[in-house]
Design a protein around this motif. Structure first.
Motif, PDB file in Angstrom:
ATOM      1  N   GLU A 234       0.828  -1.206   0.000  1.00 32.01           N
ATOM      2  CA  GLU A 234       0.000   0.000   0.000  1.00 32.01           C
ATOM      3  C   GLU A 234       0.865   1.260   0.000  1.00 32.01           C
ATOM      4  OE1 GLU A 234      -3.569   2.114   2.631  1.00 32.01           O
ATOM      5  OE2 GLU A 234      -2.917   0.062   3.079  1.00 32.01           O
ATOM      6  N   ALA A 237       2.534   1.772  -3.457  1.00 25.55           N
ATOM      7  CA  ALA A 237       1.623   2.320  -4.462  1.00 25.55           C
ATOM      8  C   ALA A 237       1.397   3.811  -4.251  1.00 25.55           C
ATOM      9  CB  ALA A 237       0.296   1.570  -4.436  1.00 25.55           C
ATOM     10  N   LYS A 238       1.388   4.253  -2.999  1.00 29.26           N
ATOM     11  CA  LYS A 238       1.184   5.671  -2.706  1.00 29.26           C
ATOM     12  C   LYS A 238       2.354   6.522  -3.173  1.00 29.26           C
ATOM     13  CE  LYS A 238      -1.830   5.312   1.367  1.00 29.26           C
ATOM     14  NZ  LYS A 238      -1.902   5.565   2.838  1.00 29.26           N
ATOM     15  N   VAL A 259      -1.218  -8.670  -1.192  1.00 28.74           N
ATOM     16  CA  VAL A 259      -2.409  -8.006  -1.700  1.00 28.74           C
ATOM     17  C   VAL A 259      -1.968  -6.747  -2.438  1.00 28.74           C
ATOM     18  CG1 VAL A 259      -4.582  -6.888  -1.128  1.00 28.74           C
ATOM     19  CG2 VAL A 259      -3.832  -8.905   0.158  1.00 28.74           C
ATOM     20  N   VAL A 260      -2.186  -6.717  -3.736  1.00 25.84           N
ATOM     21  CA  VAL A 260      -1.786  -5.570  -4.551  1.00 25.84           C
ATOM     22  C   VAL A 260      -2.952  -4.605  -4.661  1.00 25.84           C
ATOM     23  CG1 VAL A 260      -1.113  -4.837  -6.866  1.00 25.84           C
ATOM     24  CG2 VAL A 260      -0.098  -6.893  -5.864  1.00 25.84           C
ATOM     25  N   PRO A 261      -2.751  -3.322  -4.337  1.00 28.11           N
ATOM     26  CA  PRO A 261      -3.824  -2.336  -4.492  1.00 28.11           C
ATOM     27  C   PRO A 261      -4.095  -2.093  -5.981  1.00 28.11           C
ATOM     28  CG  PRO A 261      -1.803  -1.274  -3.749  1.00 28.11           C
ATOM     29  CD  PRO A 261      -1.538  -2.750  -3.752  1.00 28.11           C
ATOM     30  N   ILE A 262      -5.165  -2.667  -6.483  1.00 28.24           N
ATOM     31  CA  ILE A 262      -5.394  -2.700  -7.931  1.00 28.24           C
ATOM     32  C   ILE A 262      -5.640  -1.317  -8.526  1.00 28.24           C
ATOM     33  CG2 ILE A 262      -6.879  -3.614  -9.754  1.00 28.24           C
ATOM     34  CD1 ILE A 262      -7.390  -6.039  -7.957  1.00 28.24           C
ATOM     35  N   ARG A 263      -6.614  -0.583  -7.999  1.00 23.41           N
ATOM     36  CA  ARG A 263      -6.965   0.696  -8.610  1.00 23.41           C
ATOM     37  C   ARG A 263      -5.794   1.687  -8.591  1.00 23.41           C
ATOM     38  NH1 ARG A 263     -10.139   2.171 -12.496  1.00 23.41           N
ATOM     39  NH2 ARG A 263     -11.549   0.554 -11.672  1.00 23.41           N
ATOM     40  N   PRO A 264      -5.096   1.884  -7.461  1.00 28.17           N
ATOM     41  CA  PRO A 264      -3.931   2.780  -7.483  1.00 28.17           C
ATOM     42  C   PRO A 264      -2.851   2.318  -8.459  1.00 28.17           C
ATOM     43  CG  PRO A 264      -4.628   2.389  -5.234  1.00 28.17           C
ATOM     44  CD  PRO A 264      -5.402   1.434  -6.090  1.00 28.17           C
ATOM     45  N   SER A 265      -2.691   0.991  -8.579  1.00 29.09           N
ATOM     46  CA  SER A 265      -1.688   0.477  -9.513  1.00 29.09           C
ATOM     47  C   SER A 265      -2.085   0.755 -10.956  1.00 29.09           C
ATOM     48  CB  SER A 265      -1.506  -1.029  -9.308  1.00 29.09           C
ATOM     49  OG  SER A 265      -1.047  -1.316  -8.010  1.00 29.09           O
TER      50      SER A 265
END
Length: 339
Positions: A234, A237-238, A259-265
């Motif tokens: 997280e 990604a930020k 767990v990959v933050p999909i939308r930010p990625s």
């Protein structure tokens, strides 16, 4: 000759010091008299295995080391008897690591070490430096091979800047011209990251880590060299820039998924790159070896506490204690004096 080996996987007490018959170099091979062997996490993990199990033949541990060529086989043209070298992947899919007085390797896996560079530096390269090189060259428009100035204008974030791979990543990135931010967990480790050359250091235990990194890199970070992606996905990604790469080379104990933050990625077109130096392509490995050798020749990869990587030494007879030290999370590099 003296050698440490294990006939079954398990705790460090499976490591036994004994006598082995001297090996000899075959065609395309060199024999290296090891002066210093190094211990990496991969060494104790391989020794431990997934549980106690008998091996088809005894295994000498440790991938990395440095010493002197004392025998060359037919067809060897790049090395001569008396050459100082560092070696890599000695124990990968082979029974002969560097925790022994003599090791025979393909010529490609023994790399010339300048006379002015210590065996301690040579033994500390291998897994850490080659891993760091792959992580730093894994983004979309990266150079295939690092060199001075090849990362000019780039910002690199090194997570866990006080570790061996983190240390090498800081040094290589600085040598290549990047601005380097390192994250650490304590004041003591911050001093090590600064000694390695990091331009900025952030304590990741502080609650405003993302804000602190963002203030240092307003447009985001181009490459993240990640030691614990499960915990840091997280955050990564930020702070990543658009088109950035998060290069993960390790996992935390007991962590098997991330767990990959999909939308930010998606919004930033991020690349999540996983790195294992053993299985990169031959071209990538050769490029890494050349780049690391160039950095060594330029004096860019020193070791020792004053350079951000404290050294802890053991004699060959205490290889088990050396493995335990690395498994226990000792800060810095663990070396074994063989010669």
């Amino acid at each position: 000759m003296k050698a440490v080996s294990y006939a079954a996987t398990g705790d460090s007490d499976v490591l036994v010091l004994g006598e082995r018959e001297e090996p000899h170099a075959g065609p395309g091979e060199v024999r290296v008299r090891i002066h210093v062997s190094a211990v990496n996490p991969t060494d104790w993990k391989s020794r431990r295995g997934s549980g106690p199990a008998e091996l088809p033949r005894p295994q000498v541990p440790n991938q990395d080391g440095a010493g002197v060529v004392d025998e060359v086989g037919d067809g060897v043209t790049g090395l001569r008897v008396g050459d100082r070298v560092w070696v890599w992947d000695a124990a990968f899919q082979r029974p002969d690591g560097t925790a022994q007085e003599l090791v025979v390797l393909p010529e490609r896996q023994a790399v010339a070490l300048p006379d002015a560079v210590s065996f301690d530096v040579g033994a500390s390269l291998g897994i850490p430096a080659l891993t760091a090189h792959r992580a730093l060259t894994s983004y979309e428009h990266a150079p295939a091979e690092l060199g001075e100035g090849s990362l000019d204008g780039r910002t690199v974030l090194v997570a866990g800047g006080a570790g061996a791979v983190g240390h090498a990543a800081i040094q290589l990135a600085v040598w290549a011209g990047a601005t380097v931010i390192a994250t650490v967990s304590s004041h003591e480790k911050a001093e090590l990251a600064r000694a390695a050359g990091a331009h900025h250091v952030v304590n990741y235990t502080d609650p405003d880590t993302a804000e602190a990194i963002g203030a240092l890199a307003p447009r985001g970070v181009d490459v993240i060299v990640e030691v614990n992606v499960g915990a840091n996905a997280e955050l990564d990604a930020k702070v990543a820039a658009r088109g950035a790469t998060i290069a993960s080379y390790a996992d935390a104990p007991g962590v098997t998924e991330v767990v990959v933050p999909i939308r930010p990625s998606m919004q930033k077109n991020l690349r999540w790159q996983f790195v294992l130096t053993y299985t990169v392509t031959p071209e990538q490995k050769d490029a890494a070896v050349r780049a690391v050798s160039a950095a060594v020749a330029a004096g860019a990869l020193p070791v020792g506490e004053e350079h951000g990587l404290p050294l802890t030494r053991f004699p060959l007879a205490e290889t088990a204690a050396a493995h335990d030290a690395v498994e226990g999370g000792i800060v810095g590099k663990v070396l074994i004096d063989v010669a």
